[in-house]
Design a protein around this motif. Structure first.
Motif, PDB file in Angstrom:
ATOM      1  N   ALA A  33      -0.271   3.548  -5.941  1.00  0.00           N
ATOM      2  CA  ALA A  33       0.097   4.061  -4.781  1.00  0.00           C
ATOM      3  C   ALA A  33      -0.366   5.924  -4.724  1.00  0.00           C
ATOM      4  N   TYR A  35       1.425   9.385  -2.566  1.00  0.00           N
ATOM      5  CA  TYR A  35       2.499  10.090  -1.599  1.00  0.00           C
ATOM      6  C   TYR A  35       1.733  11.803  -1.705  1.00  0.00           C
ATOM      7  N   THR A  42      10.757  16.345  -0.086  1.00  0.00           N
ATOM      8  CA  THR A  42       9.872  15.475  -0.595  1.00  0.00           C
ATOM      9  C   THR A  42       8.820  14.627  -0.647  1.00  0.00           C
ATOM     10  N   PRO A  43       8.789  14.133  -1.918  1.00  0.00           N
ATOM     11  CA  PRO A  43       7.496  12.832  -1.866  1.00  0.00           C
ATOM     12  C   PRO A  43       7.288  12.259  -0.553  1.00  0.00           C
ATOM     13  N   LEU A  45       5.613   8.370   1.097  1.00  0.00           N
ATOM     14  CA  LEU A  45       4.140   7.829   0.831  1.00  0.00           C
ATOM     15  C   LEU A  45       3.539   7.558   1.768  1.00  0.00           C
ATOM     16  N   PHE A  48      -0.260   1.935  -0.341  1.00  0.00           N
ATOM     17  CA  PHE A  48       0.364   1.102  -1.776  1.00  0.00           C
ATOM     18  C   PHE A  48      -0.274   0.190  -1.394  1.00  0.00           C
ATOM     19  N   GLN A  54       1.003   2.966   4.711  1.00  0.00           N
ATOM     20  CA  GLN A  54       2.356   2.713   4.540  1.00  0.00           C
ATOM     21  C   GLN A  54       2.464   2.479   6.807  1.00  0.00           C
ATOM     22  N   GLN A  88      -0.008   7.582  -8.506  1.00  0.00           N
ATOM     23  CA  GLN A  88       0.890   6.805  -9.118  1.00  0.00           C
ATOM     24  C   GLN A  88       0.926   4.860  -9.637  1.00  0.00           C
ATOM     25  N   LEU A  90       1.742   1.490 -11.003  1.00  0.00           N
ATOM     26  CA  LEU A  90       2.657   0.577 -10.906  1.00  0.00           C
ATOM     27  C   LEU A  90       2.475  -0.530 -10.864  1.00  0.00           C
ATOM     28  N   LEU A  95       5.995   3.558 -15.829  1.00  0.00           N
ATOM     29  CA  LEU A  95       4.918   3.653 -14.136  1.00  0.00           C
ATOM     30  C   LEU A  95       4.672   5.571 -14.350  1.00  0.00           C
TER      31      LEU A  95
ATOM     32  N   LYS B 100      10.572  -0.150  -2.637  1.00  0.00           N
ATOM     33  CA  LYS B 100       9.340  -0.473  -1.394  1.00  0.00           C
ATOM     34  C   LYS B 100       9.438  -1.681  -1.491  1.00  0.00           C
ATOM     35  N   SER B 106       7.856  -1.365  -7.983  1.00  0.00           N
ATOM     36  CA  SER B 106       6.909  -0.735  -6.972  1.00  0.00           C
ATOM     37  C   SER B 106       7.035   0.135  -6.733  1.00  0.00           C
ATOM     38  N   ASP B 107       6.266   0.622  -4.908  1.00  0.00           N
ATOM     39  CA  ASP B 107       6.519   1.955  -4.299  1.00  0.00           C
ATOM     40  C   ASP B 107       7.336   2.345  -3.907  1.00  0.00           C
ATOM     41  N   LEU B 108       7.612   4.256  -3.811  1.00  0.00           N
ATOM     42  CA  LEU B 108       9.227   4.332  -3.712  1.00  0.00           C
ATOM     43  C   LEU B 108       8.790   5.125  -2.178  1.00  0.00           C
ATOM     44  N   ASP B 109       9.134   4.461  -1.013  1.00  0.00           N
ATOM     45  CA  ASP B 109       9.260   4.536   0.406  1.00  0.00           C
ATOM     46  C   ASP B 109      10.662   5.597   0.789  1.00  0.00           C
ATOM     47  N   TRP B 111      13.201   8.838  -1.164  1.00  0.00           N
ATOM     48  CA  TRP B 111      13.129   9.334  -1.443  1.00  0.00           C
ATOM     49  C   TRP B 111      14.616   9.834  -0.935  1.00  0.00           C
TER      50      TRP B 111
END
Lengths: 106, 121
Positions: A33, A35, A42-43, A45, A48, A54, A88, A90, A95, B100, B106-109, B111
């Motif tokens: 992913a 970011y 904040t980050p 996305l 992915f 996204q 990142q 996964l 991670l 996600k 899984s990806d972080l959608d 925060w």
């Protein structure tokens, strides 16, 4: 799994096309992913599964790669794109994030 | 609208303990893995821990394994991070982040805004 991003920083102008590379220390298939983080925020996305955009992210962002080598490309840099970008993985625990690439205004 | 609100940060002495909380709303909390990610001032992102939607599966970064414990209360839509034996290098903004997908990795959608932990004497 270590992720190495390059460059660590770059300077570019509005309208430029820029690419950021993320290299994994071992194969991670497409489990990557990207970011974006703006200062004080904040980050967010962007990408992915290495190449899937996204929802809500502008189409000037694209991702490619699989295995160990990945690329984030911004096709026409906009003023709001100046930020730090992180990859990142996964694929396996723990991670991990790459060290980040700061995109600055030239 | 998905909202994640962290709390519990503060100043702690080395060797001390603290528990962070993350109140979630706007989605089916039990259906998604949840993560903690931290960022030291001026530094990059560091993944800390993840817990599966049901709470049965957890994983940790090597730097915190054995000292931190992640947990969740699905009845109250709240994520926790119990931090023991704190060190100066644990000082950071701690973010909770929603996975996600239901899978833990899984990806972080989404925060939260983060809560600051400072470990200092």
């Amino acid at each position: 799994i270590q992720l190495t991003q390059s460059p660590s920083s770059l300077s570019a102008s509005v309208g430029d096309s820029v690419s950021i590379t993320c290299r994994a220390s071992q194969g991670i298939s497409s489990s990557l992913a990207w970011y974006q983080q703006k200062p004080g925020k904040t980050p967010n996305l962007l990408i992915f599964a290495a190449s899937t955009l996204q929802s809500g992210v502008p189409s000037r962002f694209s991702g490619s790669g699989s295995g160990t080598d990945f690329t984030l490309t911004i096709s026409s840099l906009q003023p709001e794109d100046f930020a730090t970008y992180y990859c990142q993985q996964l694929n396996s625990y723990p991670l991990t994030f790459g060290g980040g690439t700061k995109v600055e205004i030239k | 609208e998905v909202q994640l609100v962290e709390s519990g940060g503060g100043l702690v002495q080395p060797g001390g303990s603290l528990r962070l909380s993350c109140a979630a709303s706007g989605f089916t909390f039990s259906g998604y893995a949840m993560n903690w990610v931290r960022q030291a001032p001026g530094k990059g992102l560091e993944w800390v821990s993840v817990i599966s939607g049901g709470g049965s599966s957890t994983n940790y970064a090597d730097s915190v394994r054995g000292r931190f414990t992640i947990s969740r209360d699905n009845s109250n839509n709240t994520l926790y991070l119990q931090m023991n034996s704190l060190r100066a290098e644990d000082s950071a903004v701690y973010y909770c982040a929603k996975g996600k997908r239901i899978a833990a990795a899984s990806d972080l959608d989404y925060w939260g805004q983060g809560t600051l932990l400072t470990v200092s004497s």
